[in-house]
Design an enzyme around this catalytic site. Structure first.
Site, short mmCIF file in Angstrom:
data_model
loop_
_atom_site.label_atom_id
_atom_site.label_comp_id
_atom_site.label_asym_id
_atom_site.label_seq_id
_atom_site.Cartn_x
_atom_site.Cartn_y
_atom_site.Cartn_z
CG ASP A 39 -2.18 0.75 1.08
OD1 ASP A 39 -2.09 1.95 0.81
OD2 ASP A 39 -3.26 0.16 1.19
CG HIS A 91 -4.97 4.17 0.95
ND1 HIS A 91 -4.49 2.90 0.75
CD2 HIS A 91 -6.23 4.18 0.47
CE1 HIS A 91 -5.42 2.17 0.16
NE2 HIS A 91 -6.48 2.92 -0.02
CB SER A 123 -8.89 0.79 0.34
OG SER A 123 -8.35 0.91 -0.91
#
Ligand SMILES: *[C@@H]1O[C@H](CO)[C@@H](O)[C@H](O)[C@H]1NC(C)=O
Ligand SMILES: *[C@@H]1O[C@H](CO)[C@@H](O)[C@H](O)[C@H]1NC(C)=O
Ligand SMILES: *[C@@H]1O[C@H](CO)[C@@H](O)[C@H](O)[C@H]1NC(C)=O
Ligand SMILES: *[C@@H]1O[C@H](CO)[C@@H](O)[C@H](O)[C@H]1NC(C)=O
Ligand SMILES: *[C@@H]1O[C@H](CO)[C@@H](O)[C@H](O)[C@H]1NC(C)=O
Ligand SMILES: *[C@@H]1O[C@H](CO)[C@@H](O)[C@H](O)[C@H]1NC(C)=O
Ligand SMILES: *[C@@H]1O[C@H](CO)[C@@H](O)[C@H](O)[C@H]1NC(C)=O
Ligand SMILES: *[C@@H]1O[C@H](CO)[C@@H](O)[C@H](O)[C@H]1NC(C)=O
Ligand SMILES: *[C@@H]1O[C@H](CO)[C@@H](O)[C@H](O)[C@H]1NC(C)=O
Ligand SMILES: *[C@@H]1O[C@H](CO)[C@@H](O)[C@H](O)[C@H]1NC(C)=O
Ligand SMILES: *[C@@H]1O[C@H](CO)[C@@H](O)[C@H](O)[C@H]1NC(C)=O
Ligand SMILES: *[C@@H]1O[C@H](CO)[C@@H](O)[C@H](O)[C@H]1NC(C)=O
Length: 737
Positions: free
Chosen positions: A154, A219, A558
């Site tokens: 990620d 994120h 996600s």
């Protein structure tokens, strides 16, 4: 003992319609030769002789020099080299050079290095409540096992808060390294790797903020903390919302972080493939990827599919986000049968922002409002239609389209904006900007489709979003009085919201674009308004370790993906012998298909969610420990799948250490026959019989009897109707016609 075979025929249906997608391909900027771009060269399994990386480099460079002209020798370099469990490299090539190289016997596939996209706290409690599972598990095994390692590919995750501390020994299985950066202490981390777009190895030396494993985008941290974040008492959002205990799925597992998106959301396929190569070598148990391709590349031209195939052969379970391109069909990504593909669902918490009308009527709206202001004043209320600028149509003004509002009539008022079909192209943010430009005090938006899935961050601007029914009440009130007024109240938590879960519009849908013979997505997990850690920012693009916001709410598949990774980490600690396909089967056949109102799970249009929207259903971490029977999908199944899809024996033998030959008469139609925990048949005409084999992981001596609920007007028969298991007979097959 009776087993319902429900999951079998629930997923059995007829797929006929086709729709098309417009996909943009993004390529890397060009180097010296303007026609050269980044390519990935995949050369199959790694052999022991190729263990010597210097020899491999030399051989790759020799191959490159056979196509790159000598006057362009600056392109004679390997951007990345893959050499642990599979072979290959990435390099700058022209289309013509790539085409010449593709003729080489050594090369199985060569494809442009596309950019991939990131797909973006009560969710664990909700799972526990709806399945009475997680809480009990956490009581039974308060310390869990800290041996399970989740590799997160990620933007990477920050170690500032809440997880990663206090572990004792590093698990013996771990072969990776721990990174250090100038804002990142070695003692902070379990493991984190970051990748330069051009460097050929995991970089451990750079002391640069862009070369640090710290998450600059938020994120990766959010994703990682959802999977393993330790318990954080009294977690809340800037002291205002979502108060309670924020917890990750399985606090005691470890994170190995592979940062593949260096600037913003820029994630190159070549880097992702490198991360897979390293993660497999490092010894992770699970790889969690909340990233997806922008287009539907074939399996041997998709870095996530390739990396995952090698990971699964090494016994590593790969869990990937389905993508956020819903609600159209054929949008699901990461559809290879060796990947577990996760769709998103809503949870039973919402953020409400009520509107008090001048007649004292209170209307339920939704927004996340981080303002510390307790209560706005009462302001005049107008409908966009009634305050159009002369040059604009009334319809445009009703929708608050750009430039449609008369500032003289809006100034100082709260404006109501509706959403007509014709103006679906006007985004919520555009409406807010239009209202702000016209000097409005606040905005009430009607946006039924998305109001629960994407809370809009409108900064300090007063904002609430309502559904059509509420909108009609407000319009009626506006019509009923000369001087309508309204107050927009600050946001509050709404708990035990029903119905939940539901499938939000953004969650990508099946069928798969490449084949309809495998049902995708596989499973649903919470992915809407998920509270988890983000790296705190110091407001100057850097990060403070003070007590600024350390938790944030994010939405996307996600966010759903790490919920399943956390659940799987826990399963692995209790069921260490189960293979990735057994784990997946257990999760799928025990998934929940009813909501907290006891009705079938619905989608954004309040219709029953189909298996193309939710796969087998909502993940149930505790039920998955006791599936009774599991469908094992072997490497041979996966190779057969690739044969049916169109790859040949020569190609597949180069990919795996297995004496394997493609079945004669391989055809796409046969994909439905691979031993998958769901059944999907494309273009079903007439009768069709599918065979499945199950393995008993429940009580040794048990009989299972089929229960059929046929979808639609299909006639479904299962034979035999009873499966008998004993210590000697742990496997049994049956036909579904
Ligand atoms: C599948 O994807 C390809 C390329 O991304 C596209 O051209 C094609 O139309 C898609 N097919 C369907 C059925 O969506
Ligand atoms: C959990 O860890 C604590 C502290 O290390 C220990 O005292 C306790 O016995 C452990 N509990 C279990 C169930 O292993
Ligand atoms: C890293 O550790 C050193 C020594 O313990 C300490 O002085 C420094 O402040 C730490 N840096 C960060 C960013 O935590
Ligand atoms: C990577 O290399 C290419 C070709 O030399 C160059 O154009 C590009 O700027 C480099 N990218 C980075 C991030 O260093
Ligand atoms: C830090 O990054 C910048 C920009 O990417 C680069 O120019 C600089 O050389 C780097 N510094 C170090 C010490 O690597
Ligand atoms: C908001 O309300 C709280 C408690 O009711 C109070 O402590 C706080 O001072 C108020 N804030 C403002 C800005 O009025
Ligand atoms: C949105 O659609 C309307 C009506 O079809 C059109 O007039 C307008 O130009 C479109 N706006 C944008 C920003 O595309
Ligand atoms: C939050 O609510 C306060 C009080 O109603 C208001 O002043 C502020 O603008 C709101 N902010 C947002 C982002 O809605
Ligand atoms: C409000 O009044 C207008 C004109 O009087 C009428 O056309 C409209 O239908 C009314 N709207 C509602 C929601 O009652
Ligand atoms: C952090 O929180 C403490 C206590 O809640 C407070 O005293 C301190 O000022 C805060 N620090 C920052 C940097 O916000
Ligand atoms: C197998 O497929 C590759 C790549 O498409 C092709 O080059 C090769 O000739 C094929 N081999 C056979 C035996 O068909
Ligand atoms: C299962 O079925 C077999 C054959 O019908 C029977 O002999 C056996 O007793 C059954 N076992 C259980 C546990 O019910």
């Amino acid at each position: 003992m009776a087993l319902s075979f429900e999951h079998l025929h629930r997923n059995l249906f007829c797929l006929i319609s086709l729709s098309s997608l417009l996909i943009l391909s993004l390529f890397h900027p060009i180097a010296a030769n303007p026609a050269a771009k980044s390519y990935i060269v995949y050369m199959g399994k790694s052999t022991k002789e190729q263990g010597d990386i210097e020899a491999a480099k030399l051989s790759h460079l020799t191959l490159l020099s056979s196509v790159i002209p000598s006057e362009e020798s600056e392109r004679l370099f390997l951007k990345h080299i893959y050499h642990h469990s599979f072979k290959g490299f990435s390099a700058m090539l022209t289309e013509e050079e790539a085409s010449i190289l593709s003729e080489s016997n050594e090369i199985l596939s060569i494809f442009p290095d596309q950019k991939l996209e990131l797909h973006t706290t009560r969710s664990w409690d909700f799972l526990a409540e709806s399945t009475s599972g997680m809480a009990r598990i956490q009581r039974l095994y308060p310390n869990g096992s800290s041996e399970v390692i989740i590799g997160v590919i990620d933007t990477d995750f920050g170690f500032g808060f809440g997880f990663g501390f206090g572990f004792s020994e590093i698990p013996s299985r771990w072969k990776g390294t721990c990174m250090q950066g100038n804002d990142f202490n070695k003692s902070d981390c379990n493991s984190a790797g970051y990748y330069d777009l051009n460097s050929s190895s995991k970089d451990t030396s750079k002391s640069n903020s862009t070369g640090s494993p710290r998450d600059q985008q938020g994120h990766g941290t959010h994703v990682a903390s959802t999977a393993v974040g330790n318990l954080i008492p009294n977690a809340d959002l800037q002291g205002r919302l979502a108060r309670g205990l924020a917890k990750g799925g399985f606090p005691s597992s470890r994170i190995a972080s592979y940062k593949v998106c260096s600037t913003g959301t820029d994630c190159a396929g070549s880097v992702i493939l490198k991360a897979f190569d390293d993660a497999i070598e490092d010894g992770v148990h699970i790889i969690s990827v909340s990233i997806g391709a922008v287009s539907h590349a074939k399996f041997l031209e998709d870095p996530i599919a390739l990396g995952s195939l090698h990971a699964v052969q090494a016994g590593i379970m790969v869990i990937a986000a389905a993508g956020n391109a819903g609600p159209n069909p054929y949008t699901v990504l990461n559809t290879a049968p060796w990947i577990m593909t996760i769709a998103a669902s809503t949870i039973d918490r919402d953020f409400g922002s009520s509107i008090v009308l001048g007649n004292k009527k209170v209307i339920q709206g939704f927004s996340i409002n981080l303002s510390t202001v307790n209560r706005s004043e009462s302001f005049p209320l107008v409908f966009g239609r009634d305050v159009a600028i002369n040059s604009s149509s009334v319809a445009a003004a009703s929708n608050c389209a750009t430039g449609s509002l008369d500032e003289n009539k809006v100034d100082g008022k709260i404006i109501l904006c509706i959403e007509d079909k014709d103006f679906a192209n006007v985004t919520r943010l555009e409406k807010v900007v239009t209202a702000i430009t016209a000097q409005a005090q606040g905005i009430i938006l009607v946006d039924k489709a998305t109001y629960r899935s994407f809370p809009l961050d409108s900064g300090e601007f007063s904002f609430s979003q309502v559904d059509n029914i509420a909108a009609a009440q407000i319009l009626k009130y506006i019509n009923s009085t000369k001087n309508p007024t309204a107050i927009i109240l600050p946001s509050v938590d709404i708990r035990k919201f029903t119905p939940a879960p539901t499938i939000p519009d953004f969650s990508a849908r099946g069928p798969g674009n490449l084949t309809e013979g495998i049902l995708k997505p596989d499973l649903t997990a919470p992915g809407v308004n998920i509270l988890a850690s983000v790296q705190p920012s110091d407001g100057n693009g850097g990060f403070s370790m003070g007590n600024s916001t350390q938790l944030a709410i994010q939405t996307g598949t996600s966010m759903a993906c790490p919920h399943v990774s956390g659940a799987v980490a826990h399963m692995i600690s209790l069921r260490p012998k189960w293979t990735p396909s057994m784990l997946r089967s257990a999760l799928m056949t025990t998934a929940i298909i009813t909501n907290n109102a006891g009705k079938p799970i619905t989608n954004e249009s309040e219709a029953f969610a189909s298996p193309h929207e939710m796969g087998a259903g909502e993940v149930s971490p505790s039920r998955a420990l006791h599936p009774g029977l599991v469908y094992e999908t072997s490497t041979t199944d996966y190779l057969n799948f690739l044969c049916y899809f169109g790859y040949n024996t020569t190609v597949l033998r180069s990919m795996v250490d297995l004496k394997f030959t493609c079945p004669a008469n391989s055809s796409e139609d046969l994909i439905s026959d691979i031993n998958y925990p769901s059944i999907s048949i494309a273009k079903l005409r007439g009768a069709r019989t599918i065979t499945r084999t199950v393995t008993n992981v429940g009580r040794r001596n048990s009989n299972y009897t089929v229960k059929i609920e046929s979808p639609g007007d299909l006639v479904v028969r299962v034979s035999p109707e009873t499966l008998v298991f004993s210590p000697e007979h742990r496997k049994a097959s049956f036909d579904v016609s």
